[in-house]
Motif scaffolding. Structure first.
Motif, PDB file in Angstrom:
ATOM      1  N   LEU A  35       0.850  -1.193   0.000  1.00 25.11           N
ATOM      2  CA  LEU A  35       0.000   0.000   0.000  1.00 25.11           C
ATOM      3  C   LEU A  35       0.882   1.238   0.000  1.00 25.11           C
ATOM      4  N   LEU A  36       0.673   2.117  -0.954  1.00 24.42           N
ATOM      5  CA  LEU A  36       1.356   3.409  -1.018  1.00 24.42           C
ATOM      6  C   LEU A  36       0.416   4.465  -0.440  1.00 24.42           C
ATOM      7  N   ILE A  37       0.838   5.113   0.656  1.00 25.51           N
ATOM      8  CA  ILE A  37       0.032   6.176   1.261  1.00 25.51           C
ATOM      9  C   ILE A  37       0.672   7.520   0.929  1.00 25.51           C
ATOM     10  N   ASP A  38      -0.110   8.387   0.324  1.00 26.21           N
ATOM     11  CA  ASP A  38       0.373   9.712  -0.065  1.00 26.21           C
ATOM     12  C   ASP A  38      -0.033  10.719   1.010  1.00 26.21           C
ATOM     13  N   CYS A  39       0.964  11.194   1.766  1.00 26.03           N
ATOM     14  CA  CYS A  39       0.696  12.178   2.841  1.00 26.03           C
ATOM     15  C   CYS A  39       1.041  13.600   2.413  1.00 26.03           C
ATOM     16  N   ASP A  40       1.263  13.810   1.147  1.00 29.04           N
ATOM     17  CA  ASP A  40       1.640  15.126   0.639  1.00 29.04           C
ATOM     18  C   ASP A  40       0.454  15.745  -0.101  1.00 29.04           C
ATOM     19  N   PRO A  41      -0.038  16.916   0.340  1.00 24.41           N
ATOM     20  CA  PRO A  41      -1.175  17.543  -0.339  1.00 24.41           C
ATOM     21  C   PRO A  41      -0.940  17.800  -1.834  1.00 24.41           C
ATOM     22  N   GLN A  42       0.316  17.827  -2.264  1.00 25.25           N
ATOM     23  CA  GLN A  42       0.576  17.995  -3.698  1.00 25.25           C
ATOM     24  C   GLN A  42       0.118  16.776  -4.495  1.00 25.25           C
ATOM     25  N   GLY A  43       0.061  15.622  -3.816  1.00 28.22           N
ATOM     26  CA  GLY A  43      -0.491  14.418  -4.445  1.00 28.22           C
ATOM     27  C   GLY A  43       0.341  13.834  -5.563  1.00 28.22           C
ATOM     28  N   ASN A  44       1.646  14.075  -5.556  1.00 28.16           N
ATOM     29  CA  ASN A  44       2.470  13.578  -6.660  1.00 28.16           C
ATOM     30  C   ASN A  44       2.613  12.057  -6.662  1.00 28.16           C
ATOM     31  N   ALA A  45       2.670  11.447  -5.484  1.00 23.42           N
ATOM     32  CA  ALA A  45       2.742   9.975  -5.438  1.00 23.42           C
ATOM     33  C   ALA A  45       1.442   9.375  -5.971  1.00 23.42           C
ATOM     34  N   THR A  46       0.333  10.060  -5.689  1.00 22.90           N
ATOM     35  CA  THR A  46      -0.981   9.602  -6.165  1.00 22.90           C
ATOM     36  C   THR A  46      -1.013   9.562  -7.688  1.00 22.90           C
ATOM     37  N   SER A  47      -0.626  10.673  -8.323  1.00 25.55           N
ATOM     38  CA  SER A  47      -0.633  10.692  -9.790  1.00 25.55           C
ATOM     39  C   SER A  47       0.487   9.829 -10.367  1.00 25.55           C
ATOM     40  N   GLY A  48       1.541   9.592  -9.555  1.00 26.60           N
ATOM     41  CA  GLY A  48       2.672   8.774 -10.018  1.00 26.60           C
ATOM     42  C   GLY A  48       2.329   7.314 -10.238  1.00 26.60           C
ATOM     43  N   VAL A  49       1.194   6.857  -9.663  1.00 28.51           N
ATOM     44  CA  VAL A  49       0.737   5.487  -9.937  1.00 28.51           C
ATOM     45  C   VAL A  49      -0.550   5.500 -10.770  1.00 28.51           C
ATOM     46  N   GLY A  50      -0.805   6.653 -11.412  1.00 25.80           N
ATOM     47  CA  GLY A  50      -1.899   6.731 -12.372  1.00 25.80           C
ATOM     48  C   GLY A  50      -3.277   6.962 -11.783  1.00 25.80           C
ATOM     49  N   TRP A  51      -3.346   7.363 -10.501  1.00 22.08           N
ATOM     50  CA  TRP A  51      -4.649   7.587  -9.880  1.00 22.08           C
ATOM     51  C   TRP A  51      -5.172   8.973 -10.239  1.00 22.08           C
ATOM     52  N   ASP A  52      -6.432   9.046 -10.633  1.00 29.70           N
ATOM     53  CA  ASP A  52      -7.055  10.309 -11.016  1.00 29.70           C
ATOM     54  C   ASP A  52      -7.518  11.052  -9.766  1.00 29.70           C
ATOM     55  N   LYS A  53      -6.846  12.160  -9.448  1.00 26.62           N
ATOM     56  CA  LYS A  53      -7.185  12.922  -8.238  1.00 26.62           C
ATOM     57  C   LYS A  53      -8.553  13.605  -8.337  1.00 26.62           C
ATOM     58  N   GLN A  54      -9.102  13.652  -9.547  1.00 24.04           N
ATOM     59  CA  GLN A  54     -10.427  14.253  -9.727  1.00 24.04           C
ATOM     60  C   GLN A  54     -11.537  13.201  -9.642  1.00 24.04           C
ATOM     61  N   ALA A  55     -11.192  11.980  -9.286  1.00 21.85           N
ATOM     62  CA  ALA A  55     -12.170  10.881  -9.320  1.00 21.85           C
ATOM     63  C   ALA A  55     -13.304  11.061  -8.316  1.00 21.85           C
ATOM     64  N   GLY A  56     -13.085  11.899  -7.292  1.00 21.40           N
ATOM     65  CA  GLY A  56     -14.144  12.177  -6.328  1.00 21.40           C
ATOM     66  C   GLY A  56     -14.420  11.041  -5.357  1.00 21.40           C
ATOM     67  N   ARG A  57     -13.475  10.112  -5.236  1.00 25.85           N
ATOM     68  CA  ARG A  57     -13.647   9.011  -4.290  1.00 25.85           C
ATOM     69  C   ARG A  57     -12.895   9.333  -2.998  1.00 25.85           C
ATOM     70  N   ASP A  58     -13.101   8.508  -1.962  1.00 26.35           N
ATOM     71  CA  ASP A  58     -12.460   8.759  -0.678  1.00 26.35           C
ATOM     72  C   ASP A  58     -10.952   8.838  -0.830  1.00 26.35           C
ATOM     73  N   ASP A  59     -10.360   9.782  -0.101  1.00 27.00           N
ATOM     74  CA  ASP A  59      -8.911   9.936  -0.098  1.00 27.00           C
ATOM     75  C   ASP A  59      -8.444  10.085   1.343  1.00 27.00           C
ATOM     76  N   LEU A  60      -7.163  10.358   1.540  1.00 28.00           N
ATOM     77  CA  LEU A  60      -6.624  10.391   2.898  1.00 28.00           C
ATOM     78  C   LEU A  60      -7.319  11.446   3.756  1.00 28.00           C
ATOM     79  N   TYR A  61      -7.590  12.606   3.187  1.00 26.06           N
ATOM     80  CA  TYR A  61      -8.229  13.661   3.983  1.00 26.06           C
ATOM     81  C   TYR A  61      -9.632  13.257   4.437  1.00 26.06           C
TER      82      TYR A  61
END
Length: 264
Positions: A35-61
């Protein structure tokens, strides 16, 4: 129970997120549930594995202050064995809200504890600061990996990070151990690189990983495609370096596990 690895360095641009993404991807390639947990509000690790930050699904916050809901924010990626707990810019709000909370250093730990039976490894990417999000990550982790760029200012930043690490160990998380320092953007032809490498090895004998991460165009290109470098170009120098680093990291963890079992 998952081994929790935190990647931290308050200095930006040192290859921290690149290392977190590729370490997680390489562990997944070893068929370890990661499991990769992205604790950076910039979300670069999130997009680095191809996850769409606009998907509107639950996230860390959205689950940060509700440990029992952490599983809702864990999402599969396109890579076998690799899941992500994504970050968006909303996570800035958590840093502000934590200031007012009691036991504010332990919210991430409590959430991660609810997931540890589901994974072999949890890799946490921290923001480039020593704020409450990073302190939460250090309190949640067992192993600290410090990516460090081969330049003079990195040495100053390292001293500051080590002070924070020592304080966290003394007051908040006695289990946290420095697994090692990995040298990034490494150019063996540069005298500065050699000087920094020598200095770090003097201060942290036996803790500097023997694998170094070179400057590599493929490493820079991969995130724009939403891919870890091993998925983007497996034959590149960057890919080969991260595969070796991940094997070395895994080996150190296995040694610690055996050592711990021997004393149990």
């Amino acid at each position: 129970m998952a081994e929790v690895i935190v990647l931290a360095n308050q200095k930006g641009g040192v290859g921290k997120t690149t290392t977190a993404v590729n370490l997680a991807a390489c562990l997944a390639v070893m068929e370890k549930k990661t499991l990769l947990i992205d604790c950076d509000p910039q979300g670069n690790a999130t997009s680095g594995v191809g996850w769409d930050k606009q998907a509107g699904r639950d996230d860390l916050y959205s689950v940060y202050f509700s440990a029992q809901d952490f599983h809702k924010a864990v999402h599969a990626t396109n890579f076998p064995y690799l899941s992500v707990l994504p970050a968006t810019s909303d996570l800035v709000g958590a840093e502000l809200e934590l200031v007012e909370k009691e036991n504010r250093e332990f919210f991430l730990r409590d959430g991660i504890n609810s997931l540890r039976h589901d994974f072999d490894f949890i890799v946490i990417d921290c923001p480039p600061s020593l704020g409450l999000l990073t302190v939460n990550a250090l309190c949640a982790g067992r192993h600290l990996v410090v990516p460090m760029q081969c330049e003079f200012y990195a040495l100053e930043g390292m001293a500051q990070l080590m002070r924070t690490y020592t304080l966290v160990r003394q007051r908040l998380n006695a289990e946290l151990e420095l697994l090692g320092v990995v040298l990034t953007m490494h150019d063996p032809r540069s005298n500065l690189t050699k000087d920094v490498e020598s200095e770090v090895c003097t201060h942290f004998p036996d803790l500097v990983f023997s694998t170094t991460i070179p400057r590599n165009v493929r490493l820079s290109e991969a995130p724009s495609h939403g891919l870890p470098v091993i998925s983007y170009d497996i034959k590149s120098k960057g890919s080969q370096a991260y595969l070796k680093f991940s094997e070395e990291c895994f080996g150190r963890l296995e040694e610690k596990r055996k050592h711990g079992a021997g004393h149990g």
